[in-house]
Design an enzyme around this catalytic site. Structure first.
Site, mmCIF file in Angstrom:
data_model
loop_
_atom_site.group_PDB
_atom_site.id
_atom_site.type_symbol
_atom_site.label_atom_id
_atom_site.label_comp_id
_atom_site.label_asym_id
_atom_site.label_seq_id
_atom_site.Cartn_x
_atom_site.Cartn_y
_atom_site.Cartn_z
ATOM 1 N N PHE A 94 98.780 123.652 17.865
ATOM 2 C CA PHE A 94 98.484 122.550 19.100
ATOM 3 C C PHE A 94 97.267 122.966 19.444
ATOM 4 C CE2 PHE A 94 98.514 121.187 23.232
ATOM 5 C CZ PHE A 94 99.339 119.914 23.268
ATOM 6 N N TYR A 132 108.293 121.883 30.808
ATOM 7 C CA TYR A 132 108.481 120.489 31.147
ATOM 8 C C TYR A 132 109.001 119.564 30.114
ATOM 9 C CZ TYR A 132 103.394 120.606 29.386
ATOM 10 O OH TYR A 132 102.439 120.844 28.575
ATOM 11 N N LYS A 133 109.181 120.389 28.916
ATOM 12 C CA LYS A 133 109.729 119.697 27.576
ATOM 13 C C LYS A 133 111.078 119.422 27.802
ATOM 14 C CE LYS A 133 105.080 119.888 25.490
ATOM 15 N NZ LYS A 133 104.358 120.805 24.622
ATOM 16 N N ARG A 178 106.705 109.975 17.143
ATOM 17 C CA ARG A 178 107.547 111.330 17.272
ATOM 18 C C ARG A 178 108.924 110.664 18.075
ATOM 19 N NH1 ARG A 178 104.829 116.352 20.059
ATOM 20 N NH2 ARG A 178 104.897 114.603 21.675
ATOM 21 N N ASP A 209 104.648 130.698 20.332
ATOM 22 C CA ASP A 209 104.521 129.529 21.336
ATOM 23 C C ASP A 209 106.181 128.903 21.125
ATOM 24 O OD1 ASP A 209 104.491 126.717 22.115
ATOM 25 O OD2 ASP A 209 102.203 127.329 22.895
HETATM 26 C C1 PLP Z 1 103.018 121.344 24.829
HETATM 27 C C2 PLP Z 1 102.273 122.360 24.467
HETATM 28 C C3 PLP Z 1 101.131 122.932 25.079
HETATM 29 C C4 PLP Z 1 100.754 122.531 26.364
HETATM 30 O O1 PLP Z 1 99.995 123.283 26.826
HETATM 31 P P1 PLP Z 1 99.625 123.047 28.672
HETATM 32 O O2 PLP Z 1 98.822 124.285 28.938
HETATM 33 O O3 PLP Z 1 100.707 122.743 29.312
HETATM 34 O O4 PLP Z 1 98.996 121.713 28.693
HETATM 35 C C5 PLP Z 1 100.711 124.202 24.189
HETATM 36 N N1 PLP Z 1 101.049 124.489 23.068
HETATM 37 C C6 PLP Z 1 102.088 123.776 22.446
HETATM 38 C C7 PLP Z 1 102.482 124.330 21.088
HETATM 39 C C8 PLP Z 1 102.477 122.767 23.149
HETATM 40 O O5 PLP Z 1 103.338 121.918 22.506
#
Ligand code: PLP
Length: 412
Positions: free
Chosen positions: A125, A222-223, A371, A197
């Site tokens: 990400f 939040y997911k 997705r 992660d």
């Molecule tokens: C959703 C997601 C994030 C989100 O990071 P935020 O700091 O909450 O914006 C980070 N890493 C991965 C792999 C994600 O899927």
């Protein structure tokens, strides 16, 4: 040929079917974007109302002790720990995943002084990749991008120089699930520290942090945990590192004696050293209420349901969509999937916008991916069937060619 009747039969045999009642979803909407923002848990509105009126409104500053706002980051951390195979006292909740990723990567690098490489996924990400560059720069490390399938070879050859190995358990774009135990074992054999992660794993599938000997993990809430927009992230640091983990963000809440207001930083014992500053209390309390949807739920059951939904989705795609120009991006093998299935189509963006107009909500990721995430607590096989047949209807009708679906949007 999967039919709606097949879907309903699968739903009747689903032990998690009634969990949907714990969420407030709008009628007529099929919500397949819980991998981006989880649905509203029915406990949240009343809990927030009470937190605002009774705790903040009446107890005022005393709420830090009377309502244990102070204890919330660790209390909620333990609650998430149950879903991640982490014994109590190893998780703090707070800040964003981005902030926690920075703390995790620099803290991890400091556990391996003298080593010079930070190994990460070229397809990680964006925030993880950007922060890897920043953390490595500050620690004098070089970032090496190694795709997960090549990490064994890389570690065999260069392992003694590797300080940190940092990957996501599930690829956010393709929904590919990696073998975290295997990568962790390879990293440890090379003497490196792992940072996982778990953004697309927490609440979606069983995770065994303690059992697999993971060093450090971060993830958002939040997911699949449905904690609400911007709900605080978590950081796990294995107990074995509590004496030596030195987070770079040394805020006063992570001090050994925060209320003595001492001049110099001394880290708190245990996981408390990963606390930073005053937490987002209302968001923490919303998250805590949302987690009640997981009470009494075993992650093995969540996984079984999620895979069943994915299998069914893929069967429906084979029947209805493959002949219409869609490709399946996510692996077919259940063991290689997280809790989303990704399709590719050259007109992905317009198709998704037209689909959303019909109240089937997924999202898109560049360059051409659609997705579809399914949260096993509130998505049914009937939803999946209807989502695929609606997408088929959109393509066949050509309604996505309508000019209102062609203009780019900031977020889809
Ligand atoms: C959703 C997601 C994030 C989100 O990071 P935020 O700091 O909450 O914006 C980070 N890493 C991965 C792999 C994600 O899927």
């Amino acid at each position: 040929m999967p039919t709606m009747r097949d879907a309903k039969n699968l739903d009747m045999a689903d032990p998690l079917y009634s969990r949907r009642e714990k969420f407030l979803l709008p009628d007529g909407t099929i919500y397949l974007d819980g991998n981006s923002l989880g649905a509203l848990s029915s406990r949240v509105p009343a809990t927030l109302e009470k937190a605002v009126r009774d705790q903040w409104g009446n107890h005022l500053i005393a709420a830090w002790t009377e309502d244990d706002w102070w204890g919330a980051p660790l209390r909620i951390g333990d609650r998430i720990g149950r879903l991640l195979g982490a014994a109590p006292g190893q998780i703090t909740v707070g800040e964003s995943t981005s902030v926690q990723t920075f703390n995790a990567l620099v803290g991890a690098a400091r556990l391996r002084p003298g080593r010079t490489l930070l190994v990460t996924d070229p397809d990680h990400f964006p925030t993880n990749r950007y922060l890897a560059q920043s953390a490595a720069g500050l620690c004098g490390l070089d970032v090496i991008a190694v795709p997960v399938p090549d990490v064994h070879d890389f570690l065999r050859e260069h392992g003694e120089r590797v300080a940190v190995v940092s990957y996501g358990a599930v690829d956010f774009r393709t929904g590919r699930l990696w073998d975290a135990a295997d990568v962790t074992a390879a990293a440890h054999a090379a003497g490196a520290v792992v940072v996982w992660d778990l953004c697309h794993a927490a609440g979606a599938l069983p995770v065994e942090l303690d059992e697999q000997g993971v060093d450090i993990a971060v993830g958002c809430t939040y997911k699949y945990l449905s904690g609400g927009p911007g709900s605080p992230a978590f950081i796990y640091v294995a107990r074995t590192h509590h004496g030596t983990f030195e987070p770079p963000l040394t805020g006063w809440h992570g001090h050994a004696r925060p209320f003595l207001m001492e001049r110099d930083f001394e880290p708190a014992p245990g996981i408390s050293r990963t606390r930073i500053g005053t937490p987002h209390v209302l968001s923490l309390l919303a998250l805590e209420a949302a987690l009640e949807a997981f009470d009494g739920v075993e992650m093995a059951d969540v996984r079984a349901k999620s895979l069943s939904l994915g299998d069914f989705f893929i069967e429906c795609v084979d029947q209805h969509l493959v002949s219409l120009g869609f490709d399946l991006v996510t692996p077919r093998e259940p063991g290689l999937r997280g809790s989303q299935v990704t399709l590719a189509h050259p007109e992905a963006h317009a198709l998704m916008r037209a689909l959303i107009a019909r109240r089937v909500i997924g999202d898109v990721r560049p360059p051409n991916m659609l997705r579809f995430g399914y949260n096993a607590l509130y998505i049914s096989h009937a939803d999946v069937h209807q989502a695929v047949t609606t997408l088929r209807d959109v393509v066949l009708s050509g309604e996505h060619h309508d000019s209102r679906f062609q203009t780019p949007t900031l977020i889809t």
